[in-house]
Each structure stands twice: as structure tokens, then as C-alpha cells.
Design a protein around this motif. Structure first.
Motif, PDB file in Angstrom:
ATOM      1  N   THR A   1       0.881  -1.162   0.000  1.00  0.00           N
ATOM      2  CA  THR A   1       0.000   0.000   0.000  1.00  0.00           C
ATOM      3  C   THR A   1       0.923   1.218   0.000  1.00  0.00           C
ATOM      4  O   THR A   1       2.146   1.064   0.079  1.00  0.00           O
TER       5      THR A   1
ATOM      6  N   MET B   1      -8.767 -13.631  -6.442  1.00  0.00           N
ATOM      7  CA  MET B   1      -9.577 -13.012  -5.381  1.00  0.00           C
ATOM      8  C   MET B   1      -8.747 -12.702  -4.141  1.00  0.00           C
ATOM      9  O   MET B   1      -8.904 -11.659  -3.521  1.00  0.00           O
TER      10      MET B   1
ATOM     11  N   GLU C   1     -15.393  -8.200  -0.682  1.00  0.00           N
ATOM     12  CA  GLU C   1     -14.966  -6.811  -0.489  1.00  0.00           C
ATOM     13  C   GLU C   1     -14.248  -6.344  -1.754  1.00  0.00           C
ATOM     14  O   GLU C   1     -13.165  -6.836  -2.062  1.00  0.00           O
TER      15      GLU C   1
ATOM     16  N   GLY D   1     -10.022  -2.982  -5.397  1.00  0.00           N
ATOM     17  CA  GLY D   1      -9.324  -4.154  -5.924  1.00  0.00           C
ATOM     18  C   GLY D   1      -9.676  -4.331  -7.388  1.00  0.00           C
ATOM     19  O   GLY D   1     -10.652  -5.007  -7.724  1.00  0.00           O
TER      20      GLY D   1
ATOM     21  N   ASP E   1      -5.367   2.929  -5.664  1.00  0.00           N
ATOM     22  CA  ASP E   1      -5.349   3.543  -4.336  1.00  0.00           C
ATOM     23  C   ASP E   1      -5.245   5.056  -4.470  1.00  0.00           C
ATOM     24  O   ASP E   1      -4.402   5.570  -5.198  1.00  0.00           O
TER      25      ASP E   1
ATOM     26  N   GLU F   1       0.317 -13.034   1.531  1.00  0.00           N
ATOM     27  CA  GLU F   1      -0.805 -13.643   2.254  1.00  0.00           C
ATOM     28  C   GLU F   1      -0.404 -15.031   2.757  1.00  0.00           C
ATOM     29  O   GLU F   1       0.273 -15.778   2.036  1.00  0.00           O
TER      30      GLU F   1
ATOM     31  N   GLU G   1       0.536   4.638   1.717  1.00  0.00           N
ATOM     32  CA  GLU G   1       0.341   5.808   2.580  1.00  0.00           C
ATOM     33  C   GLU G   1       1.657   6.553   2.833  1.00  0.00           C
ATOM     34  O   GLU G   1       1.716   7.779   2.766  1.00  0.00           O
TER      35      GLU G   1
ATOM     36  N   GLY H   1      -9.133   2.482  -1.443  1.00  0.00           N
ATOM     37  CA  GLY H   1      -8.667   1.401  -2.314  1.00  0.00           C
ATOM     38  C   GLY H   1      -9.794   0.717  -3.083  1.00  0.00           C
ATOM     39  O   GLY H   1     -10.921   0.626  -2.617  1.00  0.00           O
TER      40      GLY H   1
ATOM     41  N   HIS I   1     -12.351  -0.433  -0.258  1.00  0.00           N
ATOM     42  CA  HIS I   1     -12.265  -0.108   1.174  1.00  0.00           C
ATOM     43  C   HIS I   1     -11.742   1.316   1.286  1.00  0.00           C
ATOM     44  O   HIS I   1     -10.717   1.646   0.693  1.00  0.00           O
TER      45      HIS I   1
ATOM     46  N   CYS J   1      -4.912 -13.082  -3.692  1.00  0.00           N
ATOM     47  CA  CYS J   1      -3.633 -13.532  -4.210  1.00  0.00           C
ATOM     48  C   CYS J   1      -2.529 -12.708  -3.566  1.00  0.00           C
ATOM     49  O   CYS J   1      -2.776 -11.920  -2.660  1.00  0.00           O
TER      50      CYS J   1
ATOM     51  N   ARG K   1       1.245  -8.526  -1.279  1.00  0.00           N
ATOM     52  CA  ARG K   1       1.055  -8.885   0.128  1.00  0.00           C
ATOM     53  C   ARG K   1       1.279 -10.388   0.241  1.00  0.00           C
ATOM     54  O   ARG K   1       0.604 -11.158  -0.450  1.00  0.00           O
TER      55      ARG K   1
HETATM   56  N1  5CA Z   1      -4.354   1.652   1.535  1.00  0.00           N
HETATM   57  C1  5CA Z   1      -5.684   1.179   1.661  1.00  0.00           C
HETATM   58  C2  5CA Z   1      -6.623   1.901   0.776  1.00  0.00           C
HETATM   59  S1  5CA Z   1      -5.859   2.604  -0.578  1.00  0.00           S
HETATM   60  C3  5CA Z   1      -5.725  -0.327   1.414  1.00  0.00           C
HETATM   61  O1  5CA Z   1      -4.720  -0.914   1.082  1.00  0.00           O
HETATM   62  N2  5CA Z   1      -6.895  -0.917   1.590  1.00  0.00           N
HETATM   63  S2  5CA Z   1      -7.186  -2.479   1.536  1.00  0.00           S
HETATM   64  O2  5CA Z   1      -6.194  -3.203   2.235  1.00  0.00           O
HETATM   65  O3  5CA Z   1      -8.514  -2.663   1.995  1.00  0.00           O
HETATM   66  O4  5CA Z   1      -7.114  -2.921   0.031  1.00  0.00           O
HETATM   67  C4  5CA Z   1      -7.934  -2.307  -0.938  1.00  0.00           C
HETATM   68  C5  5CA Z   1      -8.631  -3.327  -1.816  1.00  0.00           C
HETATM   69  O5  5CA Z   1      -7.668  -4.155  -2.455  1.00  0.00           O
HETATM   70  C6  5CA Z   1      -9.523  -4.299  -1.056  1.00  0.00           C
HETATM   71  O6  5CA Z   1     -10.795  -3.747  -0.834  1.00  0.00           O
HETATM   72  C7  5CA Z   1      -9.559  -5.486  -2.003  1.00  0.00           C
HETATM   73  O7  5CA Z   1     -10.574  -5.295  -2.974  1.00  0.00           O
HETATM   74  C8  5CA Z   1      -8.210  -5.457  -2.659  1.00  0.00           C
HETATM   75  N3  5CA Z   1      -7.313  -6.466  -2.060  1.00  0.00           N
HETATM   76  C9  5CA Z   1      -6.722  -6.423  -0.850  1.00  0.00           C
HETATM   77  N4  5CA Z   1      -5.978  -7.530  -0.631  1.00  0.00           N
HETATM   78  C10 5CA Z   1      -6.094  -8.297  -1.741  1.00  0.00           C
HETATM   79  C11 5CA Z   1      -5.556  -9.563  -2.160  1.00  0.00           C
HETATM   80  N5  5CA Z   1      -4.730 -10.257  -1.370  1.00  0.00           N
HETATM   81  N6  5CA Z   1      -5.896 -10.048  -3.368  1.00  0.00           N
HETATM   82  C12 5CA Z   1      -6.707  -9.348  -4.188  1.00  0.00           C
HETATM   83  N7  5CA Z   1      -7.235  -8.145  -3.877  1.00  0.00           N
HETATM   84  C13 5CA Z   1      -6.937  -7.624  -2.670  1.00  0.00           C
END
Ligand code: 5CA
Length: 437
Positions: A109, A150, A281, A318, A159, A142, A111, A316, A284, A152, A140
Motif C-alpha cells: 500500500t 480473489m 470486499e 481491488g 489507491d 498472504e 500511505e 482502495g 475499502h 492472491c 502482500r
Molecule cells: N491503503 C488502503 C486503501 S488505498 C488499502 O490498502 N486498503 S485495503 O487493504 O482494503 O485494500 C484495498 C482493496 O484491495 C480491497 O478492498 C480489495 O478489494 C483489494 N485487495 C486487498 N488484498 C487483496 C488480495 N490479497 N488479493 C486481491 N485483492 C486484494
């Protein structure tokens, strides 16, 4: 595009490793290919859909005055040490050392990086408010990547970051983003419901997740069904309308697990109106005030002379996850139908190829050329294969309009079908009108 020349590695059988229908379909029709655990290549068909989604996201962000930029995927660990998140983020962060031994990381991310960029140039309240965004890959690590793209490890995210002088102004930026998200999801043919949410590693005390309902979703949803009746077309960007939008949505109970309280739910929502379901989701948004600007010393001159930390939010979407979410909601009974706004092609011509009769293919090519002239993105199935196999294949590819050129087509009229309805005979002119409308 001619199907015979398209890179579309179709699998004959359902991939056994895939547990949910979006993952199965994406592998089956060659939208993606796994390169290692939780990391995928996007093949032409999948990439086309994702780029269309990205373009809608971009247009809606630009429409509220957000400015696009591009930050790198690799960041220096130094700014993360300044904010204090370098240690807090834990094992989800992929940490790297360069040849000089400097600590780097693949951004999960942004910030810190955006705050660092902002503090180096913006010094006064006169330059506020600002909204900046980029659409970039994130990583990330995970623990359990699953369900294809979905959840990954490497994924494509939009963002955005807002900068304001005080809480009151910052809430206005938050509301604009909220509005932009509702419009985006409507254009994608999705009903996404904003739900009050926890803020996790991003921080802050105000946050909404945008969730679409799907049995295969990872979030549990507890909501008042009347929230689905809100007509989002009613709102505009005026301050009053945005406040009404926020208060309309917050008047209905809608939360995920973290905020769920059984007594509260039973007290606030009539039994008949209660929905308990699952959701995905797809976005966010967060308001966290000076959580990053304070430690990173991102200060601006206030009207009254003193220096204050700028108030920030982050938002954010996705983008890659949305491809899967669209399949989860639009793929039923082995038939996929992309929303027209993101379909990989506008229309497919399914041509009855027959060695003894070249007429169908000739007619198909004529129709194909005319559609291309009209700037319609058309796929011509010119593969030598029987019609029932072709229909099955196109049920999966999911292009919403089909022109079937075979025995039923007349001289100047062709079988035209919108997936989910019966075929009708139309002239090419009528077909073009239908597609363009
Ligand atoms: N910095 C904040 C907002 S910019 C942020 O990172 N928010 S988050 O963690 O909620 O991620 C934003 C969006 O990215 C999520 O709502 C989701 O749709 C998508 N996302 C998050 N993690 C994953 C993942 N591991 N795989 C696919 N999409 C993801």
C-alpha cells in the motif's frame, strides 16, 4: 479479431485446483495463468476485461477531481520506519535488499510514499484540498493465497489519497470518494453496499468496505434488506447531496463480522428485513486524519499562521479482484454474461464453417468488416468446429451479443442474440444500432 488467430488457451476440463466458479472459469477460458503461488499472468482475454474495469475506475476518479499519477512498486524501508509501520506490518510485507544492502520492500500500500511526496512540495493550506491516485500492482505475502485472483499475493489496486486542512474538509473528500465508488460500481453493473468497517493495519476511526453479495464471498454480511432500495442515481456532488447520501446509507444496518453485534442487529432490524449472507470486499475507504502526516512531519501552514499536520484518507479498489467478483455475480448455470461496459468484445460472430459450403464464412467476414468499420470490437469465430461445441465455448467466454451466421440467417438478415434471450432475425443496420445503444 479472428478467433483462429487469438491466444486463448482453453482447457477441456474443469481445473481441479480451483474451488470457486470465478477461479475455475478464468483458468478454463485462459484469462489467467498461475506463475507461482498467488501470482498470476494475465492473458489477453483476462487483461482486456481488467483494463476496461480500470478505465471505468479512472474516469470516475477523474470526475471527482482526483489526479492520476504513478508511484513505483518498490519502496525504501526508511519511510516505513518513520511511520512506525515497518515492524507492525509483519510477514505480509515482502522485504528485499538491494546490492548496496539497502532495505527495500514491494509496496503492499502507499500511505507512506504518498505522504513523503506530498510533504516535499505542498506547504500551505492554499494548495488544499488535493486528491491523488494511482493504479499499480501491490504485493502482500498472504498466509493462504486462495480463490485465484480473489485473494492472491500480487494484485492490481487503485489507491487514492486525500489531503485536507481539517477534519471537516477531510470528511467532504471522504464523501466524494464514497460517491465516486457508488457510481463506479453501478457502471460495472454491480450493487455494492458500503458497510461500516474496522480499519486494520491502515488505521483511523472511520472506514467503509464496499461489498457485493456472493455466496463465495469471504466476508459475513449482516444487513437490513432495505439498504438495497436506495437509489444511488439521486445523488450529486453538491455538499448537501453528499451528506444526504451518507446519512441515507448509515440509517440502515449493514456490517461485516468485525462490527457485528447480535443484540444490536435484532434491535435495529425487523426479523423479516434481516439478511445474513456472504459478500466480496471490492473496495475499502479510510479516514485516518494525521496518523501518517504526524510521524512523517507532513505539515502545512494553517490560515491562522501555525503549522498543522495535513489530514489524510486513503481509498482502495481491488481492480483485479473485481474481475473475479464480476464472474461470481454474472456466471450462472454454466453461462457467463459480461456487463457490456467491461465485456472483452462487444459482439461475437459465430460462423457455421463447413468445408462444402464456404458461404457462411464469406458472409461472416463481410459482417465482421462492416462492424469493424463502425468501431465495434468484434470477435469472429472462424474455427472449423461444430456449432454445438462453439455455442458451449461462447457460453463460457460470455460476450453479451452473438450474431449467428448459419442455416437460419437469410440473405440480409442474421440471427442476433443477447445472451439470456431468444435469437431474432435482424438486418445488419439494426444489429449495429442495438450494439451501439
Ligand atoms: N491503503 C488502503 C486503501 S488505498 C488499502 O490498502 N486498503 S485495503 O487493504 O482494503 O485494500 C484495498 C482493496 O484491495 C480491497 O478492498 C480489495 O478489494 C483489494 N485487495 C486487498 N488484498 C487483496 C488480495 N490479497 N488479493 C486481491 N485483492 C486484494
Amino acid at each position: 479479431m479472428l478467433l483462429s488467430k487469438t491466444f486463448l488457451p482453453f482447457l477441456k476440463d474443469l481445473p481441479s485446483e480451483a474451488k470457486i466458479k470465478s477461479h475455475q472459469l478464468m483458468l478454463r477460458i485462459g484469462m489467467i495463468k498461475q506463475s507461482s503461488a498467488g501470482i498470476y499472468s494475465w492473458l489477453p482475454l483476462g487483461f482486456k476485461v481488467m483494463k476496461k474495469i480500470e478505465s471505468i475506475v479512472r474516469q470516475e476518479q477523474n470526475d471527482i477531481g482526483a489526479q492520476e499519477m504513478l508511484m513505483p512498486t518498490i519502496q525504501s524501508a526508511d519511510i516505513w520506519k518513520e511511520s512506525g509501520r515497518y515492524n507492525d506490518y509483519g510477514e505480509e510485507m515482502l522485504r528485499i535488499k538491494d546490492r548496496q544492502g539497502r532495505e527495500m520492500l514491494y509496496g503492499p500500500t502507499n500511505e507512506e510514499l504518498i505522504t513523503e511526496i506530498f510533504r516535499s512540495s505542498i506547504k500551505s493550506y492554499k494548495s488544499l484540498p488535493q486528491m491523488l491516485y494511482h493504479i499499480q500492482w501491490k504485493f502482500r505475502d498472504e498466509v493462504r493465497p486462495r480463490f485465484g485472483i480473489m485473494r492472491c499475493r500480487e494484485f492490481y489496486m487503485k489507491d487514492a489519497y486525500s489531503f485536507d486542512i481539517n477534519d471537516e474538509e477531510a470528511k467532504k473528500s471522504y464523501n466524494k470518494m464514497f460517491y465516486s465508488y457508488l457510481k463506479m460500481f453501478t457502471r460495472l453493473g454491480l450493487k455494492a453496499i458500503p458497510m461500516a468497517a474496522d480499519t486494520g493495519p491502515i488505521g483511523g476511526d472511520l472506514s467503509h468496505e464496499f461489498i457485493i453479495l456472493a455466496d463465495t464471498g469471504e466476508s459475513n454480511i449482516y444487513a437490513d434488506k432495505n439498504i438495497f432500495e436506495i437509489n444511488t442515481d439521486e445523488y450529486d456532488l453538491s455538499e448537501k447531496s453528499l451528506e444526504k447520501m451518507r446519512s441515507d446509507f448509515s440509517s440502515f444496518y449493514a456490517v461485516t463480522d468485525e462490527k457485528f453485534d447480535k443484540n444490536d442487529f435484532n434491535l435495529k432490524v425487523k426479523k423479516d428485513d434481516q439478511i445474513l449472507t456472504k459478500g466480496i470486499e471490492v473496495g475499502h475507504i479510510f479516514y485516518f486524519g494525521d496518523k501518517y502526516s504526524k510521524p512523517l512531519n507532513c505539515l502545512v501552514d494553517h490560515q491562522e499562521g501555525k503549522k498543522v499536520p495535513v489530514k489524510m484518507g486513503s481509498y482502495g479498489i481491488g481492480v483485479s479482484r473485481l474481475v473475479g467478483a464480476l464472474i461470481e455475480t454474472n456466471f450462472q448455470n454454466d453461462i457467463m454474461k459480461w456487463p457490456k461496459s467491461v465485456s472483452p468484445y462487444d459482439v461475437v460472430i459465430i460462423s457455421n464453417i463447413n468445408k462444402n459450403n464456404k458461404q457462411s464464412l464469406q458472409t461472416s467476414i463481410k459482417v465482421y468488416n462492416e462492424l469493424q468499420k463502425q468501431k465495434i470490437d468484434v470477435l469472429l469465430d472462424d474455427v472449423d468446429e461444430n456449432m454445438s461445441a462453439k455455442f458451449k465455448k461462447h457460453d463460457l467466454i460470455g460476450i453479451p451479443y452473438q450474431i449467428i451466421i448459419g442455416s437460419k440467417s437469410e440473405k440480409d438478415r442474421f440471427e442476433f442474440k443477447e445472451v439470456g434471450t431468444d435469437a431474432i432475425l435482424l438486418s445488419l443496420k439494426e444489429i449495429i444500432e442495438k450494439i451501439k445503444n
